[in-house]
Write a protein that holds these residues in place. Sequence first.
Motif, short mmCIF file in Angstrom:
data_model
loop_
_atom_site.label_atom_id
_atom_site.label_comp_id
_atom_site.label_asym_id
_atom_site.label_seq_id
_atom_site.Cartn_x
_atom_site.Cartn_y
_atom_site.Cartn_z
N LEU A 236 8.02 -7.22 -8.83
CA LEU A 236 7.10 -6.79 -7.37
C LEU A 236 7.55 -7.91 -6.31
O LEU A 236 7.51 -9.01 -6.69
CB LEU A 236 5.88 -6.97 -7.66
CG LEU A 236 5.47 -5.74 -8.50
CD1 LEU A 236 3.91 -5.85 -9.20
CD2 LEU A 236 5.67 -4.26 -8.43
N VAL A 237 7.69 -7.22 -5.24
CA VAL A 237 8.03 -8.07 -3.93
C VAL A 237 6.57 -8.24 -2.94
O VAL A 237 6.05 -7.06 -2.87
CB VAL A 237 9.18 -7.60 -3.06
CG1 VAL A 237 9.26 -8.33 -1.77
CG2 VAL A 237 10.44 -7.56 -3.82
N HIS A 238 6.30 -9.47 -2.99
CA HIS A 238 5.09 -9.72 -2.00
C HIS A 238 5.42 -9.77 -0.61
O HIS A 238 6.33 -10.44 -0.19
CB HIS A 238 4.64 -11.07 -2.49
CG HIS A 238 3.38 -11.30 -1.93
ND1 HIS A 238 2.67 -12.57 -1.65
CD2 HIS A 238 2.18 -10.54 -1.37
CE1 HIS A 238 1.47 -12.51 -1.11
NE2 HIS A 238 1.16 -11.44 -0.83
N CYS A 239 4.83 -8.68 0.36
CA CYS A 239 5.54 -8.40 1.44
C CYS A 239 4.34 -7.86 2.49
O CYS A 239 3.36 -7.58 1.97
CB CYS A 239 6.83 -7.56 1.40
SG CYS A 239 6.57 -6.11 0.68
N ASP A 240 4.74 -7.65 3.59
CA ASP A 240 4.19 -6.77 4.54
C ASP A 240 5.26 -5.91 4.89
O ASP A 240 6.21 -5.84 4.94
CB ASP A 240 3.83 -7.67 6.21
CG ASP A 240 3.04 -8.80 6.09
OD1 ASP A 240 2.19 -8.75 4.91
OD2 ASP A 240 2.95 -9.56 6.99
N ASN B 49 10.74 -6.47 -19.46
CA ASN B 49 11.84 -5.75 -19.16
C ASN B 49 12.67 -6.38 -18.07
O ASN B 49 12.14 -6.24 -17.04
CB ASN B 49 11.53 -4.13 -18.80
CG ASN B 49 12.76 -3.38 -18.47
OD1 ASN B 49 13.99 -4.14 -18.30
ND2 ASN B 49 12.53 -1.89 -18.45
N PRO B 50 13.85 -6.99 -18.18
CA PRO B 50 14.14 -7.90 -17.23
C PRO B 50 14.88 -7.20 -16.00
O PRO B 50 14.76 -7.74 -14.90
CB PRO B 50 15.75 -8.39 -17.92
CG PRO B 50 16.02 -7.41 -19.09
CD PRO B 50 14.58 -7.06 -19.69
N TRP C 283 13.61 -11.75 -3.68
CA TRP C 283 12.08 -11.83 -3.17
C TRP C 283 11.19 -11.53 -4.43
O TRP C 283 9.84 -11.94 -4.55
CB TRP C 283 11.67 -11.16 -2.20
CG TRP C 283 12.23 -11.30 -0.86
CD1 TRP C 283 13.10 -12.40 -0.65
CD2 TRP C 283 11.64 -11.02 0.34
NE1 TRP C 283 13.59 -12.36 0.77
CE2 TRP C 283 12.50 -11.61 1.29
CE3 TRP C 283 10.75 -10.20 0.81
CZ2 TRP C 283 12.43 -11.35 2.71
CZ3 TRP C 283 10.41 -10.05 2.27
CH2 TRP C 283 11.52 -10.49 2.93
N ALA C 284 11.49 -10.78 -5.44
CA ALA C 284 10.83 -10.40 -6.71
C ALA C 284 10.16 -11.37 -7.56
O ALA C 284 10.98 -12.32 -7.88
CB ALA C 284 11.60 -9.39 -7.52
N ASP C 285 9.17 -11.03 -7.89
CA ASP C 285 8.34 -11.95 -8.94
C ASP C 285 8.94 -11.40 -10.39
O ASP C 285 9.46 -10.77 -10.53
CB ASP C 285 6.94 -12.12 -8.77
CG ASP C 285 6.19 -10.60 -9.15
OD1 ASP C 285 6.99 -9.85 -9.75
OD2 ASP C 285 5.10 -10.50 -8.78
N PRO D 268 7.33 -2.56 -5.51
CA PRO D 268 8.50 -2.53 -6.87
C PRO D 268 9.55 -2.84 -6.12
O PRO D 268 10.27 -2.03 -5.03
CB PRO D 268 8.39 -1.31 -7.23
CG PRO D 268 7.16 -0.77 -7.29
CD PRO D 268 6.74 -1.10 -6.02
N ALA D 269 10.62 -4.04 -6.40
CA ALA D 269 11.71 -4.41 -5.89
C ALA D 269 12.89 -2.89 -6.01
O ALA D 269 13.51 -2.89 -5.26
CB ALA D 269 12.46 -5.50 -6.48
N SER D 270 12.43 -2.24 -7.13
CA SER D 270 13.39 -1.02 -7.51
C SER D 270 13.18 -0.16 -6.29
O SER D 270 14.26 0.89 -5.93
CB SER D 270 13.27 -0.35 -8.65
OG SER D 270 11.82 0.03 -8.77
N LEU D 271 12.26 -0.24 -5.27
CA LEU D 271 12.19 0.78 -4.28
C LEU D 271 12.64 0.29 -2.99
O LEU D 271 12.59 0.90 -2.02
CB LEU D 271 10.51 1.00 -4.09
CG LEU D 271 9.90 1.97 -5.19
CD1 LEU D 271 8.52 2.22 -4.94
CD2 LEU D 271 10.87 3.19 -5.80
N LEU D 272 13.05 -0.95 -2.97
CA LEU D 272 13.64 -1.63 -1.75
C LEU D 272 14.97 -1.76 -1.76
O LEU D 272 15.90 -1.78 -2.83
CB LEU D 272 12.81 -2.98 -1.57
CG LEU D 272 11.24 -2.86 -1.46
CD1 LEU D 272 10.85 -4.40 -1.37
CD2 LEU D 272 10.92 -2.24 -0.10
#
Length: 104
Positions: free
Chosen positions: A33-37, A88-89, A27-29, A16-20
Amino acid sequence: LGATMGDYVLRNARVPASLLPPSYAAWADAEGLVHCDVRITRGAVAGISAAGTERGIGVEMRGCIVVACFVDAHTHLVKTHAHPRARNPTGSINDALATELEDQ
């Protein structure tokens, strides 16, 4: 991976982008959500990088969501059909409430 392993990668995870940090928001979809390593060192997150770029020992997450421990990940069934038309935007509670009111 074993309890003694100190350095590994969670490859192709979604976080979740909110945790980054805010710099990852781009990067969020559409789901936020951010697709990452995710690189883990000595049991802690040591770094986030673009999906598929980290090398070394790791786990292929295949798009599974990675969150902090003890997250109450649940859904309200009343929202399962509204989600595609009323997203939810920002992921905030205020926007969730506003979106729900607009959708009624």
